[in-house]
Scaffold this motif. Structure first.
Motif, PDB file in Angstrom:
ATOM      1  N   ASP A 267       0.464  -1.036  -0.314  1.00 17.70           N
ATOM      2  CA  ASP A 267      -0.207  -0.126  -0.004  1.00 17.70           C
ATOM      3  C   ASP A 267       0.664   0.799  -0.469  1.00 17.70           C
ATOM      4  O   ASP A 267       1.172   1.865   0.740  1.00 17.70           O
ATOM      5  CB  ASP A 267      -0.527   0.326   1.213  1.00 17.70           C
ATOM      6  CG  ASP A 267      -1.933   1.573   1.497  1.00 17.70           C
ATOM      7  OD1 ASP A 267      -1.863   2.067   0.469  1.00 17.70           O
ATOM      8  OD2 ASP A 267      -2.746   1.453   1.657  1.00 17.70           O
ATOM      9  N   LYS A 269       0.021   4.360  -0.683  1.00 13.20           N
ATOM     10  CA  LYS A 269      -0.441   5.391  -1.227  1.00 13.20           C
ATOM     11  C   LYS A 269      -0.253   5.393   0.905  1.00 13.20           C
ATOM     12  O   LYS A 269      -0.044   6.541   1.166  1.00 13.20           O
ATOM     13  CB  LYS A 269      -1.933   5.402  -0.815  1.00 13.20           C
ATOM     14  CG  LYS A 269      -1.905   5.573  -2.197  1.00 13.20           C
ATOM     15  CD  LYS A 269      -4.294   5.451  -2.858  1.00 13.20           C
ATOM     16  CE  LYS A 269      -4.158   5.612  -4.739  1.00 13.20           C
ATOM     17  NZ  LYS A 269      -5.749   5.628  -4.387  1.00 13.20           N
ATOM     18  N   ASP A 270      -0.184   5.022   1.432  1.00 16.81           N
ATOM     19  CA  ASP A 270      -0.226   4.342   3.006  1.00 16.81           C
ATOM     20  C   ASP A 270       1.348   4.899   3.304  1.00 16.81           C
ATOM     21  O   ASP A 270       1.959   5.669   4.136  1.00 16.81           O
ATOM     22  CB  ASP A 270      -0.158   3.397   4.084  1.00 16.81           C
ATOM     23  CG  ASP A 270      -0.422   3.449   4.936  1.00 16.81           C
ATOM     24  OD1 ASP A 270      -0.820   4.318   5.687  1.00 16.81           O
ATOM     25  OD2 ASP A 270       0.563   2.636   6.075  1.00 16.81           O
ATOM     26  N   GLN A 273       2.619   8.470   3.131  1.00 15.25           N
ATOM     27  CA  GLN A 273       2.518   9.839   3.957  1.00 15.25           C
ATOM     28  C   GLN A 273       3.682   9.885   4.721  1.00 15.25           C
ATOM     29  O   GLN A 273       4.559   9.154   5.581  1.00 15.25           O
ATOM     30  CB  GLN A 273       1.311   9.155   5.362  1.00 15.25           C
ATOM     31  CG  GLN A 273       0.026   8.675   4.395  1.00 15.25           C
ATOM     32  CD  GLN A 273      -1.144   9.509   3.638  1.00 15.25           C
ATOM     33  OE1 GLN A 273      -1.101  10.892   4.209  1.00 15.25           O
ATOM     34  NE2 GLN A 273      -0.805   9.796   2.427  1.00 15.25           N
ATOM     35  N   ARG A 312       1.325   0.969  -8.936  1.00 13.35           N
ATOM     36  CA  ARG A 312       1.903   1.371  -7.833  1.00 13.35           C
ATOM     37  C   ARG A 312       2.359   2.733  -8.372  1.00 13.35           C
ATOM     38  O   ARG A 312       2.259   3.824  -7.430  1.00 13.35           O
ATOM     39  CB  ARG A 312       2.637   0.291  -7.459  1.00 13.35           C
ATOM     40  CG  ARG A 312       1.851  -1.240  -6.964  1.00 13.35           C
ATOM     41  CD  ARG A 312       1.022  -0.739  -4.924  1.00 13.35           C
ATOM     42  NE  ARG A 312      -0.091  -0.539  -5.949  1.00 13.35           N
ATOM     43  CZ  ARG A 312      -1.404  -1.559  -6.714  1.00 13.35           C
ATOM     44  NH1 ARG A 312      -0.975  -2.385  -6.901  1.00 13.35           N
ATOM     45  NH2 ARG A 312      -2.707  -1.079  -7.005  1.00 13.35           N
ATOM     46  N   ASP A 315       0.133   4.973  -8.570  1.00 17.91           N
ATOM     47  CA  ASP A 315      -0.711   5.709  -6.771  1.00 17.91           C
ATOM     48  C   ASP A 315       0.172   6.259  -6.727  1.00 17.91           C
ATOM     49  O   ASP A 315       0.713   8.165  -6.183  1.00 17.91           O
ATOM     50  CB  ASP A 315      -0.951   4.801  -6.603  1.00 17.91           C
ATOM     51  CG  ASP A 315      -1.421   3.149  -6.886  1.00 17.91           C
ATOM     52  OD1 ASP A 315      -2.461   4.327  -7.676  1.00 17.91           O
ATOM     53  OD2 ASP A 315      -2.078   2.519  -5.816  1.00 17.91           O
ATOM     54  N   ILE A 316       1.631   6.644  -6.552  1.00 21.05           N
ATOM     55  CA  ILE A 316       2.871   7.470  -6.302  1.00 21.05           C
ATOM     56  C   ILE A 316       2.687   8.886  -6.845  1.00 21.05           C
ATOM     57  O   ILE A 316       2.329  10.034  -7.003  1.00 21.05           O
ATOM     58  CB  ILE A 316       4.497   7.020  -6.428  1.00 21.05           C
ATOM     59  CG1 ILE A 316       4.538   5.483  -5.348  1.00 21.05           C
ATOM     60  CG2 ILE A 316       5.287   7.608  -5.551  1.00 21.05           C
ATOM     61  CD1 ILE A 316       5.859   4.815  -5.216  1.00 21.05           C
ATOM     62  N   ALA A 319      -0.281  11.130  -6.512  1.00 20.41           N
ATOM     63  CA  ALA A 319      -0.670  11.451  -4.695  1.00 20.41           C
ATOM     64  C   ALA A 319       1.251  12.650  -5.280  1.00 20.41           C
ATOM     65  O   ALA A 319       0.840  13.795  -4.051  1.00 20.41           O
ATOM     66  CB  ALA A 319       0.205  11.164  -4.143  1.00 20.41           C
TER      67      ALA A 319
END
Length: 331
Positions: A267, A269-270, A273, A312, A315-316, A319
């Protein structure tokens, strides 16, 4: 190799340890076929020394191979010129073949160095002391085949099967040991570089021989002898270096593949953070590089893993702030 059947295990040891060998014959065809046959008697292990089926005084390595200053290199030479009996006298192993007349006279083992050769009789001239005992059963079987005119194809099949089994038995303990150099899968993190295989430790390998040694994997009565001594000599040969480098590379790529599989399921996205931008940029560049290597088949992963890695990575990227995406030249 019919005239050399009694010494097939000696030849197998010389070849698997990449010892320098000179084949002297009366014709180029005779010496060439013997050189090629020797390179194949350790199949399926690849012979990685040099070999010249027909070597002449005009070859560019003539001075190198005939020099007595350095030790003879790991090469199998096939020659016909009698001149080589003098210029290669420092080579430790010489095989003189029968004249190419169809004769199958048995070659004898001459316990002397080539420099001491005083005749031109067929034979194997060497001071080499084999580490292993002969398998008398296979030699007896093959000799019976000669006396009973067993077809050459059947004789060849018997000999090949025995040599393949011998090589397999020699290599299986090494294959098992190198497989044990793989780190535990629980030590593979999707967010860290793939771990490297453990280093090869000969002493730890020797400790495994008591339980999985070659003498336990041979299907016949087994061949006894100084297996540890043979392995030590093998470890200094080009054959071992090529085999080990190939297997170590395979382990390294397998670990990279496992790390990528873990990364494809993570994951991210987590993970993003609170991460400093420099770490995020490094992750993007690393993933792009690894995806490129996967596309080039350098890292063995499935198409599903490649697809999930791309997801993946996306996803990065999604963000990231616009200015950072522009710096990375991604949209």
């Amino acid at each position: 190799m019919q005239s050399l059947l009694s010494h097939i295990h000696l030849l197998w040891e010389l070849v698997i340890t990449s010892e320098p060998i000179v084949i002297m014959a009366s014709s180029p065809a005779h010496c060439s076929s013997m050189v090629l046959a020797l390179t194949r008697i350790i199949h399926p292990l690849q012979y990685c020394g040099d070999y010249r089926p027909y070597f002449t005084i005009h070859d560019k390595e003539f001075k190198q191979f005939t020099s007595t200053i350095k030790r003879a290199p790991p090469v199998i030479l096939g020659v016909t010129n009698p001149f080589f009996a003098k210029t290669l006298h420092h080579w430790p192993h010489t095989i003189r073949l029968n004249d190419d007349t169809g004769s199958v006279q048995r070659c004898k083992l001459k316990k002397t160095v080539p420099a001491k050769i005083i005749d031109y009789n067929p034979g194997i001239y060497t001071l080499y002391k084999p580490f292993l005992q002969k398998d008398k059963n296979i030699i007896k079987n093959l000799r019976m085949g000669v006396s009973s005119n067993r077809p050459y194809e059947a004789q060849s099949a018997l000999l090949k099967r025995h040599l393949v089994e011998l090589t397999h038995s020699f290599m299986i303990p090494l294959e098992r040991y190198i497989a044990s150099l793989m780190p535990l899968q629980k030590n593979i993190s999707p967010f860290k570089a793939a771990p490297k295989p453990l280093p090869f430790d000969p002493e730890r390998f020797f400790m495994t021989l008591e339980s999985v040694g070659p003498q336990l994997t041979l299907s016949n009565t087994g061949i006894k002898g100084d297996w540890v001594g043979l392995y030590k000599k093998f470890f200094r040969s080009p054959n071992f270096k090529n085999w080990f480098n190939t297997r170590y590379t395979e382990l390294t790529l397998k670990l990279q593949a496992l790390q990528l599989e873990a990364l494809s399921k993570a994951d991210l996205k987590d993970w993003l953070q609170g991460r400093p931008e420099v770490e995020v940029i490094d992750m993007v560049l690393t993933m792009k590089n690894k995806i490129s290597k996967c596309d080039q088949h350098d890292i063995p992963v499935s198409e599903d893993v490649k697809k999930h890695l791309s997801q993946r990575l996306n996803d990065i990227i999604c963000a990231l702030p616009d200015d950072l995406r522009n710096i990375l030249n991604v949209s």
